[in-house]
Design a protein around this motif. Structure first.
Motif, PDB file in Angstrom:
ATOM      1  N   LEU A 116       0.885  -1.437  -0.118  1.00  0.00           N
ATOM      2  CA  LEU A 116       0.029   0.160   0.352  1.00  0.00           C
ATOM      3  C   LEU A 116       0.861   1.410   0.124  1.00  0.00           C
ATOM      4  O   LEU A 116       1.790   1.287   0.679  1.00  0.00           O
ATOM      5  CB  LEU A 116      -1.042  -0.181   1.293  1.00  0.00           C
ATOM      6  N   VAL A 117       0.550   2.204  -0.692  1.00  0.00           N
ATOM      7  CA  VAL A 117       1.173   3.377  -1.047  1.00  0.00           C
ATOM      8  C   VAL A 117       0.302   4.618  -0.800  1.00  0.00           C
ATOM      9  O   VAL A 117      -0.667   4.869  -1.519  1.00  0.00           O
ATOM     10  CB  VAL A 117       1.976   3.632  -2.265  1.00  0.00           C
ATOM     11  N   ALA A 118       0.449   5.483   0.421  1.00  0.00           N
ATOM     12  CA  ALA A 118      -0.422   6.584   0.640  1.00  0.00           C
ATOM     13  C   ALA A 118       0.398   7.875   0.311  1.00  0.00           C
ATOM     14  O   ALA A 118       1.347   8.082   1.130  1.00  0.00           O
ATOM     15  CB  ALA A 118      -0.916   6.420   1.948  1.00  0.00           C
ATOM     16  N   ILE A 119       0.308   8.554  -0.887  1.00  0.00           N
ATOM     17  CA  ILE A 119       0.961   9.589  -1.308  1.00  0.00           C
ATOM     18  C   ILE A 119       0.486  10.836  -1.593  1.00  0.00           C
ATOM     19  O   ILE A 119      -0.869  11.012  -1.953  1.00  0.00           O
ATOM     20  CB  ILE A 119       2.113   9.238  -2.465  1.00  0.00           C
ATOM     21  N   ASP A 120       1.137  12.082  -1.042  1.00  0.00           N
ATOM     22  CA  ASP A 120       0.805  13.236  -1.411  1.00  0.00           C
ATOM     23  C   ASP A 120       2.271  14.048  -1.992  1.00  0.00           C
ATOM     24  O   ASP A 120       3.396  13.548  -1.622  1.00  0.00           O
ATOM     25  CB  ASP A 120       0.041  13.998  -0.528  1.00  0.00           C
ATOM     26  N   THR A 121       2.214  15.417  -2.030  1.00  0.00           N
ATOM     27  CA  THR A 121       3.494  15.855  -2.762  1.00  0.00           C
ATOM     28  C   THR A 121       4.300  16.119  -1.647  1.00  0.00           C
ATOM     29  O   THR A 121       5.680  16.471  -1.622  1.00  0.00           O
ATOM     30  CB  THR A 121       3.099  17.386  -3.226  1.00  0.00           C
ATOM     31  N   GLY A 122       3.688  16.151  -0.215  1.00  0.00           N
ATOM     32  CA  GLY A 122       4.677  16.226   0.934  1.00  0.00           C
ATOM     33  C   GLY A 122       5.152  15.119   1.634  1.00  0.00           C
ATOM     34  O   GLY A 122       6.297  15.188   2.088  1.00  0.00           O
ATOM     35  N   ASP A 140      11.572   8.673  -7.085  1.00  0.00           N
ATOM     36  CA  ASP A 140      12.716   7.789  -7.232  1.00  0.00           C
ATOM     37  C   ASP A 140      13.176   7.107  -5.425  1.00  0.00           C
ATOM     38  O   ASP A 140      13.200   6.100  -5.551  1.00  0.00           O
ATOM     39  CB  ASP A 140      13.996   8.294  -7.397  1.00  0.00           C
ATOM     40  N   GLU A 141      12.806   7.986  -4.634  1.00  0.00           N
ATOM     41  CA  GLU A 141      13.072   7.616  -3.328  1.00  0.00           C
ATOM     42  C   GLU A 141      11.960   6.406  -2.947  1.00  0.00           C
ATOM     43  O   GLU A 141      12.156   5.356  -2.407  1.00  0.00           O
ATOM     44  CB  GLU A 141      12.854   8.606  -2.250  1.00  0.00           C
ATOM     45  N   VAL A 142      10.684   6.912  -3.487  1.00  0.00           N
ATOM     46  CA  VAL A 142       9.737   5.951  -3.026  1.00  0.00           C
ATOM     47  C   VAL A 142       9.647   4.597  -3.747  1.00  0.00           C
ATOM     48  O   VAL A 142       9.788   3.554  -3.260  1.00  0.00           O
ATOM     49  CB  VAL A 142       8.264   6.635  -3.565  1.00  0.00           C
ATOM     50  N   GLY A 152      -5.314  14.269  -4.373  1.00  0.00           N
ATOM     51  CA  GLY A 152      -5.037  14.805  -5.484  1.00  0.00           C
ATOM     52  C   GLY A 152      -4.649  13.767  -6.766  1.00  0.00           C
ATOM     53  O   GLY A 152      -4.983  12.813  -6.767  1.00  0.00           O
ATOM     54  N   GLN A 153      -3.599  14.396  -7.647  1.00  0.00           N
ATOM     55  CA  GLN A 153      -3.123  13.867  -8.884  1.00  0.00           C
ATOM     56  C   GLN A 153      -1.765  13.126  -8.370  1.00  0.00           C
ATOM     57  O   GLN A 153      -1.180  12.563  -9.593  1.00  0.00           O
ATOM     58  CB  GLN A 153      -3.122  14.823  -9.997  1.00  0.00           C
ATOM     59  N   THR A 154      -1.181  13.334  -7.436  1.00  0.00           N
ATOM     60  CA  THR A 154       0.259  12.891  -7.224  1.00  0.00           C
ATOM     61  C   THR A 154       0.196  11.073  -7.298  1.00  0.00           C
ATOM     62  O   THR A 154       1.085  10.464  -7.870  1.00  0.00           O
ATOM     63  CB  THR A 154       0.794  13.159  -5.786  1.00  0.00           C
ATOM     64  N   LYS A 155      -0.709  10.609  -6.984  1.00  0.00           N
ATOM     65  CA  LYS A 155      -0.902   9.110  -6.862  1.00  0.00           C
ATOM     66  C   LYS A 155      -0.950   8.678  -8.440  1.00  0.00           C
ATOM     67  O   LYS A 155      -0.210   7.663  -8.764  1.00  0.00           O
ATOM     68  CB  LYS A 155      -2.210   8.850  -6.247  1.00  0.00           C
ATOM     69  N   ASN A 156      -1.296   9.296  -9.238  1.00  0.00           N
ATOM     70  CA  ASN A 156      -1.429   8.895 -10.782  1.00  0.00           C
ATOM     71  C   ASN A 156      -0.070   9.090 -11.308  1.00  0.00           C
ATOM     72  O   ASN A 156       0.322   8.409 -12.153  1.00  0.00           O
ATOM     73  CB  ASN A 156      -2.496   9.804 -11.468  1.00  0.00           C
ATOM     74  N   VAL A 188      -4.343   2.081  -9.141  1.00  0.00           N
ATOM     75  CA  VAL A 188      -4.707   3.312  -8.497  1.00  0.00           C
ATOM     76  C   VAL A 188      -6.078   3.284  -7.957  1.00  0.00           C
ATOM     77  O   VAL A 188      -6.904   2.883  -8.747  1.00  0.00           O
ATOM     78  CB  VAL A 188      -4.184   4.451  -9.452  1.00  0.00           C
ATOM     79  N   THR A 189      -6.162   3.575  -6.823  1.00  0.00           N
ATOM     80  CA  THR A 189      -7.753   3.805  -6.130  1.00  0.00           C
ATOM     81  C   THR A 189      -8.118   5.041  -5.731  1.00  0.00           C
ATOM     82  O   THR A 189      -7.145   5.928  -5.189  1.00  0.00           O
ATOM     83  CB  THR A 189      -7.979   2.679  -5.086  1.00  0.00           C
ATOM     84  N   GLU A 190      -9.337   5.445  -5.560  1.00  0.00           N
ATOM     85  CA  GLU A 190      -9.960   6.547  -5.191  1.00  0.00           C
ATOM     86  C   GLU A 190     -10.593   6.383  -3.807  1.00  0.00           C
ATOM     87  O   GLU A 190     -10.600   5.223  -3.467  1.00  0.00           O
ATOM     88  CB  GLU A 190     -10.882   7.341  -6.133  1.00  0.00           C
ATOM     89  N   GLY A 191     -10.880   7.656  -3.304  1.00  0.00           N
ATOM     90  CA  GLY A 191     -11.710   7.447  -1.883  1.00  0.00           C
ATOM     91  C   GLY A 191     -11.019   7.748  -0.496  1.00  0.00           C
ATOM     92  O   GLY A 191     -11.445   7.662   0.395  1.00  0.00           O
ATOM     93  N   VAL A 192      -9.717   7.777  -0.632  1.00  0.00           N
ATOM     94  CA  VAL A 192      -8.941   8.122   0.360  1.00  0.00           C
ATOM     95  C   VAL A 192      -7.932   9.172   0.322  1.00  0.00           C
ATOM     96  O   VAL A 192      -7.169   9.522  -0.499  1.00  0.00           O
ATOM     97  CB  VAL A 192      -7.976   6.753   0.798  1.00  0.00           C
ATOM     98  N   ASP A 193      -8.265  10.355   1.204  1.00  0.00           N
ATOM     99  CA  ASP A 193      -7.732  11.538   1.027  1.00  0.00           C
ATOM    100  C   ASP A 193      -6.744  11.786   1.846  1.00  0.00           C
ATOM    101  O   ASP A 193      -6.588  13.063   2.329  1.00  0.00           O
ATOM    102  CB  ASP A 193      -8.844  12.498   0.956  1.00  0.00           C
ATOM    103  N   SER A 194      -6.105  10.781   2.269  1.00  0.00           N
ATOM    104  CA  SER A 194      -4.855  11.113   3.508  1.00  0.00           C
ATOM    105  C   SER A 194      -3.797  10.330   2.984  1.00  0.00           C
ATOM    106  O   SER A 194      -3.900   9.524   1.967  1.00  0.00           O
ATOM    107  CB  SER A 194      -5.432  10.487   4.682  1.00  0.00           C
ATOM    108  N   SER A 195      -2.622  10.936   3.328  1.00  0.00           N
ATOM    109  CA  SER A 195      -1.470  10.376   2.859  1.00  0.00           C
ATOM    110  C   SER A 195      -0.580   9.969   4.036  1.00  0.00           C
ATOM    111  O   SER A 195      -0.837  10.128   5.384  1.00  0.00           O
ATOM    112  CB  SER A 195      -0.494  11.438   2.086  1.00  0.00           C
TER     113      SER A 195
END
Length: 349
Positions: free
Chosen positions: A133-139, A177-179, A199-203, A222-229
């Motif tokens: 599982l990967v929960a990602i945002d820009t931060g 690349d770190e991820v 957002g679109q970072t996951k895509n 890629v799945t939608e519905g989770v707005d936390s990273s």
């Protein structure tokens, strides 16, 4: 778990996951024989040696099992018994010894009689895909591996993104690349990578991984519905409807559905469920259990041998059994319900 049959009564076993230790706890019985490498203190027998001095050496022993116990906090299985054979003449036979089995440890198990339940437990624990599982945002980005009902996470990865685009020289590809490097150290054969977050970072990460070696060897969703990273996003996902849609065939999804059905039955004052050890025992004696879910609380706060006996008994009757722990919301819910719940085939008053 990796299992290889050696003879009619012996199997070579390698535990890979914490869940494998529980499976082995259910399979290993008193009077079985376990052959494994271990260490033992050998007393020195020299003229001027101190009476209490000794040297710890690595030996290989065959241990006749007297007692087996789990340590959930340390992910260890302790096997106690007496030494039947040893490759070191200084180790006396019939002396007592304790083996500690951890994930990635190997040993040989010999049983006089292999029941259908024992064979089924070992077979069901072999192979099977996990979910990374990967929960990602820009931060930030949280990564965890879900195998069965156990979620193992690593510390969050932070991008260093400031949010001020006109001042920042931030390049998100470096973060990706770190991820990717972190994922490469966690993902195993047949695992599915699931990416989510706001957002679109996951895509963008999914596209980045698809072009890499990791993307060519593993399925990426890629799945939608989770707005936390981050780590919060991982735990949010494991109790969301998105999880059930994305991994509907996983053990965790089935366990979550069973718990929800039991809570619905409780609200309707139905008798087609059991909570707690006593109710579940009574339903088990009547052959009424269809699905049983238990947490580590059951083994920690009741007699472990009796709890293992109950779990094996209801599975031998044809029930499905699932273990959960506090790494997921499902485990915490079962803890709050007494450590064990059961969905019944018929009502038991």
């Amino acid at each position: 778990m990796i299992c290889k049959r050696i003879s009619d009564g012996s199997v070579a076993v390698t535990a890979e996951e914490p869940d494998d230790l529980l499976t082995l706890r259910r399979v290993i019985d008193r009077d079985d024989r376990v052959v494994s490498d271990t260490t033992r203190v050998i007393k020195l027998d020299r003229e001027y040696a101190r009476p209490d001095s000794g040297q710890r050496v690595r030996i290989r022993i065959a241990l006749d099992v007297e007692r087996v116990g789990l340590d959930y906090r340390l992910d260890r299985l302790r096997i106690q018994g007496v030494i039947a054979e040893s490759n070191n003449e200084a180790v006396p036979r019939r002396s007592h010894h304790s083996l500690v089995i951890k994930p990635n440890d190997s040993f040989t198990l010999t049983k006089r009689t292999w029941s259908g339940l024992h064979r089924s437990l070992l077979k069901s624990s072999q192979g099977g895909a996990g979910f990374v599982l990967v929960a990602i945002d820009t931060g930030d980005c949280g990564i965890g591996r879900l195998k069965g009902t156990h979620l193992h996470t690593i510390p969050n990865i932070y991008s260093g993104y400031s949010g001020k685009r006109y001042k920042s020289s931030f390049k998100i590809e470096g973060f990706f690349d770190e991820v990717r490097v972190a994922l490469a150290s966690m993902v195993k054969k047949n695992d599915v990578v699931i990416i989510f977050g706001p957002g679109q970072t996951k895509n963008r990460l999914a596209n980045h991984l698809q072009a890499s070696r990791l993307g060519k060897g593993h399925r990426i969703l890629v799945t939608e519905g989770v707005d936390s990273s981050g780590e919060d996003g991982l735990y949010t996902f494991t109790k969301s409807d998105s999880m059930r849609e994305a991994i509907s065939e996983s053990k965790l999804a089935r366990v979550s559905s069973i718990i929800d059905e039991i809570m619905t039955l409780a609200s309707k004052k139905s008798a087609r469920f059991a909570m707690g050890i006593e109710e579940t025992k009574r339903a088990g004696r009547l052959g009424a259990v269809d699905s049983l879910v238990f947490s580590e609380k059951l083994l920690q706060e009741t007699d472990e041998d009796a709890a293992i006996g109950l779990i094996n008994e209801v599975q031998a009757q044809g029930a499905k059994t699932y273990s959960v722990d506090s790494s997921t919301d499902a485990g915490l819910r079962v803890d709050g319900l007494g450590g064990v719940v059961a969905l019944l085939r018929f009502s038991v008053s």
